[in-house]
Scaffold this motif. Structure first.
Motif, PDB file in Angstrom:
ATOM      1  N   ASP A 133     -31.579 -30.286 -13.513  1.00  0.00           N
ATOM      2  CA  ASP A 133     -31.502 -30.351 -11.855  1.00  0.00           C
ATOM      3  C   ASP A 133     -33.058 -30.712 -11.532  1.00  0.00           C
ATOM      4  N   HIS A 134     -33.013 -31.788 -10.816  1.00  0.00           N
ATOM      5  CA  HIS A 134     -34.358 -32.384 -10.355  1.00  0.00           C
ATOM      6  C   HIS A 134     -35.130 -31.481  -9.760  1.00  0.00           C
ATOM      7  N   ASN A 135     -34.394 -30.642  -8.516  1.00  0.00           N
ATOM      8  CA  ASN A 135     -35.077 -30.012  -7.430  1.00  0.00           C
ATOM      9  C   ASN A 135     -35.337 -28.553  -8.256  1.00  0.00           C
ATOM     10  N   THR A 136     -34.850 -28.106  -8.751  1.00  0.00           N
ATOM     11  CA  THR A 136     -35.229 -26.683  -9.242  1.00  0.00           C
ATOM     12  C   THR A 136     -36.037 -26.652 -10.660  1.00  0.00           C
TER      13      THR A 136
ATOM     14  N   PRO B 247     -24.860 -39.076 -14.749  1.00  0.00           N
ATOM     15  CA  PRO B 247     -25.917 -38.672 -13.554  1.00  0.00           C
ATOM     16  C   PRO B 247     -25.299 -38.300 -12.154  1.00  0.00           C
ATOM     17  N   THR B 248     -25.721 -37.761 -11.309  1.00  0.00           N
ATOM     18  CA  THR B 248     -25.121 -37.439 -10.254  1.00  0.00           C
ATOM     19  C   THR B 248     -26.520 -37.283  -8.882  1.00  0.00           C
ATOM     20  N   TYR B 249     -26.245 -37.889  -7.933  1.00  0.00           N
ATOM     21  CA  TYR B 249     -27.215 -38.037  -7.015  1.00  0.00           C
ATOM     22  C   TYR B 249     -26.695 -37.892  -5.604  1.00  0.00           C
ATOM     23  N   TRP B 250     -27.303 -36.871  -4.680  1.00  0.00           N
ATOM     24  CA  TRP B 250     -26.870 -36.768  -3.396  1.00  0.00           C
ATOM     25  C   TRP B 250     -28.075 -36.495  -2.459  1.00  0.00           C
ATOM     26  N   LYS B 251     -27.581 -36.875  -1.065  1.00  0.00           N
ATOM     27  CA  LYS B 251     -28.596 -36.607  -0.014  1.00  0.00           C
ATOM     28  C   LYS B 251     -27.646 -36.015   1.165  1.00  0.00           C
ATOM     29  N   GLN B 252     -28.102 -34.838   1.621  1.00  0.00           N
ATOM     30  CA  GLN B 252     -27.547 -34.312   2.699  1.00  0.00           C
ATOM     31  C   GLN B 252     -28.318 -33.595   3.597  1.00  0.00           C
ATOM     32  N   GLY B 253     -28.333 -34.236   4.830  1.00  0.00           N
ATOM     33  CA  GLY B 253     -29.417 -33.960   5.790  1.00  0.00           C
ATOM     34  C   GLY B 253     -30.842 -34.432   5.412  1.00  0.00           C
TER      35      GLY B 253
END
Length: 332
Positions: free
Chosen positions: A313-316, A279-285
């Protein structure tokens, strides 16, 4: 590309003088990549993005030469390059082009103190500074876009009985070379020797102004602020492998947090079949996203490895399946 060629030529001639004997290794490398994206509803020929350098159908070589004297090895020259096929079908019909790629391209010297290298090598930050991912489908944070898997510049490293210390000063541009006020200083200190203790725990820091690049594409010509700290570890126990990486700070002028955790299990004692989850998570801006990936790797022979990866991929809401056949053989 001109800057890189000039630098490679300089490194080559710098390494060629006053050399008596040398051990050298030359590997032939090739890979095939093919998959399917539910978002695009079509076949794809890359593991991440058509503009990214990893992974695509390619053919290349990996050359390593050691220079020795009466007191042992004193220098190493490494050059790894590919011709990669880019099939870009993000905006409609597939377009095809070949692209030369350079990965390792450095000359490293042993001094009375640390090892010193100059060329194209790994920045001293995070898990990607020591985990070789150039053939793998699963991505480190650097390959995901939070840093650079390789960068042009110089660095030094020193091994101790308790761990190691490394520092680098690079262009902050990744695969290409640009001089737009960009540069990146990074350092990492770690505890534990992975090959002896089966664990390594590291802490990193980086500062500079870096460019937004993907592969050899410059996405923004303006150098942007980078101030990051990070922590990582790798633990190997029996057939289990654990790798964790986290970073926080400012990346490309935006507040950034990113983390990944990779757990692997070697199914057989010879480590020929491995199963991994990441699992990979990120927040940018204001943007945040997470991905989940599963990868199975099977080493068919000492030269041939097959990999199959599923990623969501969660967003797409994209679900992709990627198959890789990877061939790496010693020829010299």
């Amino acid at each position: 590309m001109t800057y890189r060629l000039l630098l490679l030529i300089a490194i080559f001639f710098a390494s060629g003088g006053a050399v008596q004997a040398a051990d050298q290794l030359l590997y032939f490398e090739s890979q095939g990549i093919m998959g399917y994206s539910s978002e695009l509803r079509k076949t794809i020929y890359y593991s991440q993005n058509p503009d990214a350098e990893m992974q695509k159908p390619s053919v290349g070589f990996d050359y390593l030469k050691r220079f020795s004297g009466e007191s042992g090895d004193w220098g190493t020259f490494a050059l790894q390059a590919r011709a990669a096929l880019t099939v870009n079908g993000l905006d409609g019909a597939d377009s095809i082009k070949w692209e030369p790629q350079v990965y390792n391209a450095y000359f490293k010297v042993r001094t009375p103190g640390p090892y010193v290298w100059v060329g194209h090598n790994r920045p001293a930050f995070g898990l990607g500074s020591y985990l070789d991912s150039h053939a793998l489908l699963l991505r480190t944070l650097a390959i995901q876009g939070f840093g650079y898997d390789r960068d042009w510049g110089a660095g030094l490293s020193k091994d101790f009985s308790w761990g190691d210390v490394a520092a680098t000063y690079t262009t902050g541009s990744g695969m290409p070379v640009y001089a737009r006020g960009n540069s990146m200083a990074a350092s990492r200190i770690s505890y534990g020797v992975l090959s002896r203790d089966n664990y390594n725990i590291g802490f990193s820091a980086g500062y500079g102004k870096t460019l937004d690049t993907m592969g050899y594409n410059l996405r923004d010509p303006k150098a942007q602020e980078m101030r990051l700290v990070g922590a990582d570890f790798a633990i190997l126990r029996d057939r289990w492998e654990h790798r964790f990486d986290i970073l926080a700070g400012t990346w490309l002028d935006q507040d950034t947090y990113a983390m990944m955790y990779r757990i692997g299990f070697n199914v057989d004692p010879e480590n020929r079949l491995k199963l991994e989850i990441q699992p990979t998570y990120w927040k940018q801006g204001f943007d945040r996203d997470w991905q989940a990936a599963f990868c199975a790797s099977s080493q068919i022979t000492s030269d041939l490895t097959l990999r199959l990866m599923y990623q969501y991929d969660h967003n797409t809401t994209d679900s992709s399946i990627i198959f890789q056949i990877y061939f790496y053989k010693l020829v010299l």
